[in-house]
Write a protein that holds these residues in place. Structure first.
Motif, PDB file in Angstrom:
ATOM      1  N   ASN A 252      24.731  34.219  57.271  1.00 46.88           N
ATOM      2  CA  ASN A 252      25.432  35.214  58.098  1.00 46.88           C
ATOM      3  C   ASN A 252      25.326  36.630  57.542  1.00 46.88           C
ATOM      4  N   VAL A 253      25.320  36.768  56.227  1.00 45.33           N
ATOM      5  CA  VAL A 253      25.218  38.105  55.644  1.00 45.33           C
ATOM      6  C   VAL A 253      23.774  38.536  55.444  1.00 45.33           C
ATOM      7  N   GLY A 254      22.842  37.662  55.817  1.00 43.21           N
ATOM      8  CA  GLY A 254      21.439  38.048  55.793  1.00 43.21           C
ATOM      9  C   GLY A 254      20.722  37.881  54.470  1.00 43.21           C
ATOM     10  N   LEU A 255      21.305  37.150  53.523  1.00 40.39           N
ATOM     11  CA  LEU A 255      20.652  36.944  52.231  1.00 40.39           C
ATOM     12  C   LEU A 255      19.757  35.703  52.220  1.00 40.39           C
ATOM     13  N   VAL A 256      20.034  34.796  53.130  1.00 41.84           N
ATOM     14  CA  VAL A 256      19.289  33.545  53.210  1.00 41.84           C
ATOM     15  C   VAL A 256      18.845  33.344  54.653  1.00 41.84           C
ATOM     16  N   LYS A 257      17.657  32.782  54.787  1.00 43.54           N
ATOM     17  CA  LYS A 257      17.095  32.528  56.114  1.00 43.54           C
ATOM     18  C   LYS A 257      16.849  31.031  56.270  1.00 43.54           C
ATOM     19  N   ARG A 258      17.247  30.483  57.431  1.00 45.69           N
ATOM     20  CA  ARG A 258      17.016  29.071  57.731  1.00 45.69           C
ATOM     21  C   ARG A 258      15.660  28.940  58.406  1.00 45.69           C
ATOM     22  N   ILE A 259      14.918  27.928  57.982  1.00 44.01           N
ATOM     23  CA  ILE A 259      13.570  27.721  58.506  1.00 44.01           C
ATOM     24  C   ILE A 259      13.432  26.275  58.967  1.00 44.01           C
ATOM     25  N   LYS A 260      12.789  26.084  60.087  1.00 42.69           N
ATOM     26  CA  LYS A 260      12.462  24.743  60.577  1.00 42.69           C
ATOM     27  C   LYS A 260      10.977  24.532  60.368  1.00 42.69           C
ATOM     28  N   LYS A 261      10.621  23.364  59.845  1.00 39.79           N
ATOM     29  CA  LYS A 261       9.220  23.021  59.659  1.00 39.79           C
ATOM     30  C   LYS A 261       8.792  22.120  60.821  1.00 39.79           C
ATOM     31  N   PRO A 262       7.607  22.357  61.369  1.00 39.09           N
ATOM     32  CA  PRO A 262       7.138  21.530  62.487  1.00 39.09           C
ATOM     33  C   PRO A 262       7.138  20.041  62.132  1.00 39.09           C
ATOM     34  N   GLY A 263       7.711  19.244  63.020  1.00 38.39           N
ATOM     35  CA  GLY A 263       7.732  17.803  62.819  1.00 38.39           C
ATOM     36  C   GLY A 263       8.796  17.318  61.855  1.00 38.39           C
ATOM     37  N   ASP A 264       9.635  18.210  61.355  1.00 45.71           N
ATOM     38  CA  ASP A 264      10.673  17.854  60.391  1.00 45.71           C
ATOM     39  C   ASP A 264      12.017  18.276  60.957  1.00 45.71           C
TER      40      ASP A 264
ATOM     41  N   LYS B 235      14.842  18.403  59.327  1.00 45.21           N
ATOM     42  CA  LYS B 235      15.671  19.071  58.314  1.00 45.21           C
ATOM     43  C   LYS B 235      15.571  20.594  58.449  1.00 45.21           C
ATOM     44  N   ALA B 236      16.646  21.245  58.050  1.00 42.69           N
ATOM     45  CA  ALA B 236      16.627  22.705  57.931  1.00 42.69           C
ATOM     46  C   ALA B 236      16.284  23.033  56.482  1.00 42.69           C
ATOM     47  N   TYR B 237      15.495  24.046  56.316  1.00 41.10           N
ATOM     48  CA  TYR B 237      15.109  24.516  54.987  1.00 41.10           C
ATOM     49  C   TYR B 237      15.582  25.958  54.848  1.00 41.10           C
ATOM     50  N   TYR B 238      15.773  26.377  53.623  1.00 43.94           N
ATOM     51  CA  TYR B 238      16.314  27.706  53.365  1.00 43.94           C
ATOM     52  C   TYR B 238      15.452  28.466  52.360  1.00 43.94           C
ATOM     53  N   THR B 239      15.383  29.756  52.597  1.00 46.39           N
ATOM     54  CA  THR B 239      14.684  30.645  51.679  1.00 46.39           C
ATOM     55  C   THR B 239      15.523  31.913  51.524  1.00 46.39           C
ATOM     56  N   ALA B 240      15.402  32.549  50.377  1.00 41.90           N
ATOM     57  CA  ALA B 240      16.150  33.794  50.117  1.00 41.90           C
ATOM     58  C   ALA B 240      15.377  34.975  50.689  1.00 41.90           C
ATOM     59  N   ILE B 241      16.109  35.950  51.179  1.00 39.41           N
ATOM     60  CA  ILE B 241      15.504  37.225  51.527  1.00 39.41           C
ATOM     61  C   ILE B 241      15.264  37.919  50.195  1.00 39.41           C
ATOM     62  N   LYS B 242      14.027  38.118  49.855  1.00 41.27           N
ATOM     63  CA  LYS B 242      13.683  38.634  48.530  1.00 41.27           C
ATOM     64  C   LYS B 242      13.481  40.135  48.513  1.00 41.27           C
ATOM     65  N   ASN B 243      13.261  40.705  49.667  1.00 39.71           N
ATOM     66  CA  ASN B 243      13.088  42.144  49.754  1.00 39.71           C
ATOM     67  C   ASN B 243      14.478  42.764  49.954  1.00 39.71           C
ATOM     68  N   ILE B 244      15.065  43.213  48.873  1.00 37.39           N
ATOM     69  CA  ILE B 244      16.430  43.741  48.935  1.00 37.39           C
ATOM     70  C   ILE B 244      16.507  44.960  49.857  1.00 37.39           C
ATOM     71  N   ARG B 245      15.459  45.740  49.911  1.00 38.22           N
ATOM     72  CA  ARG B 245      15.442  46.892  50.804  1.00 38.22           C
ATOM     73  C   ARG B 245      15.580  46.431  52.253  1.00 38.22           C
ATOM     74  N   GLU B 246      14.856  45.366  52.601  1.00 40.81           N
ATOM     75  CA  GLU B 246      14.937  44.810  53.954  1.00 40.81           C
ATOM     76  C   GLU B 246      16.347  44.294  54.221  1.00 40.81           C
ATOM     77  N   TRP B 247      16.920  43.570  53.237  1.00 46.05           N
ATOM     78  CA  TRP B 247      18.274  43.060  53.405  1.00 46.05           C
ATOM     79  C   TRP B 247      19.273  44.194  53.570  1.00 46.05           C
ATOM     80  N   ARG B 248      19.138  45.200  52.705  1.00 47.74           N
ATOM     81  CA  ARG B 248      20.055  46.337  52.738  1.00 47.74           C
ATOM     82  C   ARG B 248      20.038  46.984  54.108  1.00 47.74           C
ATOM     83  N   LYS B 249      18.849  47.131  54.655  1.00 50.83           N
ATOM     84  CA  LYS B 249      18.712  47.769  55.965  1.00 50.83           C
ATOM     85  C   LYS B 249      19.264  46.886  57.073  1.00 50.83           C
TER      86      LYS B 249
END
Length: 176
Positions: free
Chosen positions: A66-78, A80-94
């Motif tokens: 919700n605060v934009g630090l983590v992104k949920r990703i779906k993989k084709p054929g799976d 499960k939900a997978y998660y990745t961090a927003i690593k570009n702090i500038r992008e997150w800040r914006k």
């Protein structure tokens, strides 16, 4: 120093940051874990690596998403939900931080204008005082909106540095 020690230092940093914001250290550990991963992790993998329960990790991931630090990703054929961090702090800040401030500024302006409309025909002394305060707040709100738009439109550090220098010069000229 090993890579693992460097990761531990940063994980503790993220955990301490979460604590400073009144959150459980789990939020920081999850973000730190995802920050260093090249591939997205599932809820189960995150719970296993952090040592926290699935329910705690799930709750934390919802907030981090919700605060934009983590992104949920779906993989084709799976399923499960997978998660990745927003690593570009500038992008997150914006996207997360400045956009929330922009929304708050917009809502504040709308409510100030609504309040002003409520007293537009009232000429009592109290209404006059309130009108003055609202008009002052509207002027401040307009300035805040212009400033946040500069941050949103100009990511270039050079522009932001020029803004900072201008502000410092102005402040120094007032307080010699």
């Amino acid at each position: 120093m090993s890579v693992e020690n460097a990761k531990k230092i940063m994980m503790e940093h993220f955990a301490n940051t979460a604590r400073r914001f009144g959150l459980s250290e789990l939020y920081g550990y999850i973000y730190g874990l995802l920050f260093f991963e090249d591939e997205p992790l599932s809820l189960g993998e995150i719970a296993e690596r952090t040592g926290y329960s699935l329910s705690h990790v799930s709750t934390a991931l919802k907030l981090l998403e919700n605060v934009g630090l983590v992104k949920r990703i779906k993989k084709p054929g799976d399923k499960k939900a997978y998660y990745t961090a927003i690593k570009n702090i500038r992008e997150w800040r914006k996207e997360a931080y400045y956009k929330k401030i922009e929304e708050d500024i917009r809502q504040t302006r709308e409510n100030l204008l609504r309040a002003l409309k409520e007293i537009e025909n009232d000429e009592s002394e109290e209404a006059k005082k309130i009108r003055q305060r609202i008009e002052f707040a509207l002027r401040r709100n307009a300035i805040a909106e212009k400033i946040i738009n500069i941050f949103l439109k100009h990511e270039d550090e050079e522009i932001l540095q020029a803004l900072l220098e201008c502000l410092e010069k102005k402040l120094n000229s007032k307080n010699p």
